[in-house]
Every structure is written in structure tokens, then in C-alpha cells.
Design a protein around this motif. Structure first.
Motif, PDB file in Angstrom:
ATOM      1  N   VAL A 141      -6.628  -5.649  -1.686  1.00 50.16           N
ATOM      2  CA  VAL A 141      -6.642  -4.746  -2.835  1.00 50.16           C
ATOM      3  C   VAL A 141      -5.268  -4.140  -3.072  1.00 50.16           C
ATOM      4  CG1 VAL A 141      -7.542  -2.545  -3.682  1.00 50.16           C
ATOM      5  CG2 VAL A 141      -9.091  -4.215  -2.693  1.00 50.16           C
ATOM      6  N   PHE A 151      -8.866  -4.193   2.406  1.00 49.70           N
ATOM      7  CA  PHE A 151      -7.932  -3.141   2.007  1.00 49.70           C
ATOM      8  C   PHE A 151      -6.573  -3.727   1.653  1.00 49.70           C
ATOM      9  CE2 PHE A 151      -4.529  -0.293   3.556  1.00 49.70           C
ATOM     10  CZ  PHE A 151      -4.700   0.768   2.691  1.00 49.70           C
ATOM     11  N   ASN A 170     -11.220   2.144  -0.016  1.00 47.16           N
ATOM     12  CA  ASN A 170      -9.876   2.143  -0.593  1.00 47.16           C
ATOM     13  C   ASN A 170      -9.134   3.447  -0.325  1.00 47.16           C
ATOM     14  OD1 ASN A 170      -7.819   0.907  -1.915  1.00 47.16           O
ATOM     15  ND2 ASN A 170      -8.825   0.810  -3.897  1.00 47.16           N
ATOM     16  N   ASN A 208     -14.017  -2.320   3.060  1.00 50.36           N
ATOM     17  CA  ASN A 208     -13.267  -2.357   1.805  1.00 50.36           C
ATOM     18  C   ASN A 208     -12.996  -0.972   1.229  1.00 50.36           C
ATOM     19  OD1 ASN A 208     -13.116  -5.219   1.658  1.00 50.36           O
ATOM     20  ND2 ASN A 208     -15.232  -5.280   0.930  1.00 50.36           N
ATOM     21  N   SER A 262       0.849  -1.192   0.000  1.00 48.97           N
ATOM     22  CA  SER A 262       0.000   0.000   0.000  1.00 48.97           C
ATOM     23  C   SER A 262       0.873   1.225   0.000  1.00 48.97           C
ATOM     24  CB  SER A 262      -0.925  -0.033   1.218  1.00 48.97           C
ATOM     25  OG  SER A 262      -0.179  -0.179   2.397  1.00 48.97           O
ATOM     26  N   LYS A 280      -8.665   5.014  -5.149  1.00 50.43           N
ATOM     27  CA  LYS A 280      -9.659   4.942  -6.223  1.00 50.43           C
ATOM     28  C   LYS A 280      -9.625   6.196  -7.076  1.00 50.43           C
ATOM     29  CE  LYS A 280     -14.576   4.175  -7.089  1.00 50.43           C
ATOM     30  NZ  LYS A 280     -15.913   3.943  -6.470  1.00 50.43           N
TER      31      LYS A 280
END
Length: 235
Positions: free
Chosen positions: A178, A175, A74, A72, A14, A95
């Protein structure tokens, strides 16, 4: 510092903003392009870190907060506090590909574009900052009641270790999934399947200068946080 921060990026899949160079950030801020902030950003919990480093023979100490989204959603946020400097809260919206900066003392907020894919790919393509796939050492220890695995990462300039909790303190599993997928798409580097959770301690040493960097989690907060643009002037 770019090398060390990118280690954090690889570890979590991330925090891509830390992989972006200072010049890239200045270009984005000076381009005149703006992103309209959302009315508010919500987080399920946070980690507090104490950081220390030696840079060019001078000691550095600071404090960081990492904020994690609920479900979830983002987004991610971090706040860095340094002596004699105003703190800035930065919200990363994956996003919308944007970074929203809250200047809390001045009550001002600014949104700028943030190309996440380019940030990560540029750093990983640089021979100096390109890092090896993280390797588990087999060592474990407890940090704030969480069992952590030690992981080793090498780059041309740094050797780094991360102590990653086996169980994330927050309900942000979607998270992390993703962000791991984002990392693979951007750099082609998959995270090891058993590398899950959140690093609660990071140590790094410069191979040439022997200067050290350390981040240690000192507090885990499960109190929800909401950052609103109400009362802030948009720049």
C-alpha cells in the motif's frame, strides 16, 4: 536532516511524516485543527535503531523505535529518544491522514492533520531534496541474521546507502504494498520491483560539509505492542 529522512521515505514507500518540513508540522499544530485519536493502536513488532550524526560540527546520538502494523492495517508508529529530551510516540494513520502524538511522560495525547500526498510531493519537487531512483549495488551483508542488499540513492546534497533486508521481519507485506502505491501516486516515482523489505542500516553523507548520518538496527522485537489512549488527557 530533512534530506536524510526523505531517503527513508523513498526506501520504504512509507514514513511520510519524516518528509514533511518542521514548518509544516508547526503550522498543523498551530492551526487549531485537531483529529480525535482512536481508542488504541496495535502493532505486530518493532525495530530498535541507534542513530548518530555530526551537525554543524557537533555530535548527536539518539535512539529510535519503528512499529509495524499487523495484516493490512494502514498505520505506522515511531518513537525518538534524545538526551535531555522527553520521548514522544507518534502514530501515523494513513487512512485518516493524521498523526497522533503520545507524550508519555505528561500522559497527554494530541492528533493533528497530516497531508501525506502533499508532504511527499513537496519534498520530491524541491531540487535540493529530489532524489534519484534507488540503485542496487550488488553487495550484500547480514544484519541481525537477515541478509540485506545495499542500495544507493543520490540527491543534490547527499549520498546515501541503505541495507534493505530481503525478507521483512514482520508480517506486514500488505502495508508495504500500500505504501509503495502511495509513493507512486504522490511523487510519480515507482520503487524498483526488487526493492522489498525493511532497511536495517542507513548511512548518509553531506556532499558539501562531509557530515555523516547513521542509523543501525540493534534489535528486532516480534512482541505485539498496543498503544491506548486510556489514562491520557486529549489536547
Amino acid at each position: 536532516m530533512k534530506n536524510i529522512l526523505f531517503v527513508v521515505l523513498i526506501t520504504l514507500g512509507s514514513f511520510s511524516v519524516w518528509g514533511q518540513s518542521t514548518s509544516d508540522m508547526m503550522k498543523a499544530m498551530g492551526s487549531g485543527k485537531k483529529v480525535k485519536p482512536k481508542p488504541e493502536y496495535n502493532f505486530v513488532g518493532a525495530l530498535k535503531f541507534q542513530s548518530s550524526a555530526m551537525h554543524e560540527g557537533k555530535p548527536f546520538k539518539g535512539e529510535q523505535w519503528w512499529y509495524f502494523p499487523a495484516g493490512n492495517e494502514n498505520i505506522f508508529a515511531f518513537k525518538m529518544s534524545m538526551p535531555n529530551s522527553p520521548s514522544v510516540l507518534s502514530v501515523i494513520d494513513y487512512k485518516e491522514k493524521a498523526m497522533i502524538m503520545f507524550m508519555e511522560q505528561q500522559k497527554m495525547v494530541m492528533g493533528i492533520p497530516l497531508d501525506i500526498d502533499k508532504s511527499m510531493k513537496d519534498v520530491q519537487d524541491d531540487p535540493k531534496t529530489k532524489i534519484s531512483t534507488p540503485k542496487k549495488t550488488g553487495r550484500t551483508k547480514s544484519i541481525l541474521g537477515y541478509v540485506c542488499d545495499e542500495w544507493l540513492v543520490e540527491s543534490a546534497e547527499n549520498t546515501s546507502t541503505m541495507w534493505v533486508s530481503q525478507k521483512p521481519p514482520f508480517a506486514s507485506a500488505g502495508f508495504f504494498k500500500v505504501m509503495s502505491q502511495q509513493l507512486l501516486t504522490s511523487t510519480g516515482m515507482p520503487l524498483p520491483a526488487d526493492m522489498k523489505g525493511i532497511p536495517l542500516e542507513i548511512q548518509s553523507i553531506d556532499k558539501k560539509t562531509k557530515e555523516k548520518f547513521s542509523m543501525v538496527c540493534t534489535e528486532i522485537s516480534n512482541k505485539p505492542s498496543k498503544f491506548s489512549t486510556a489514562g491520557y488527557k486529549t489536547m
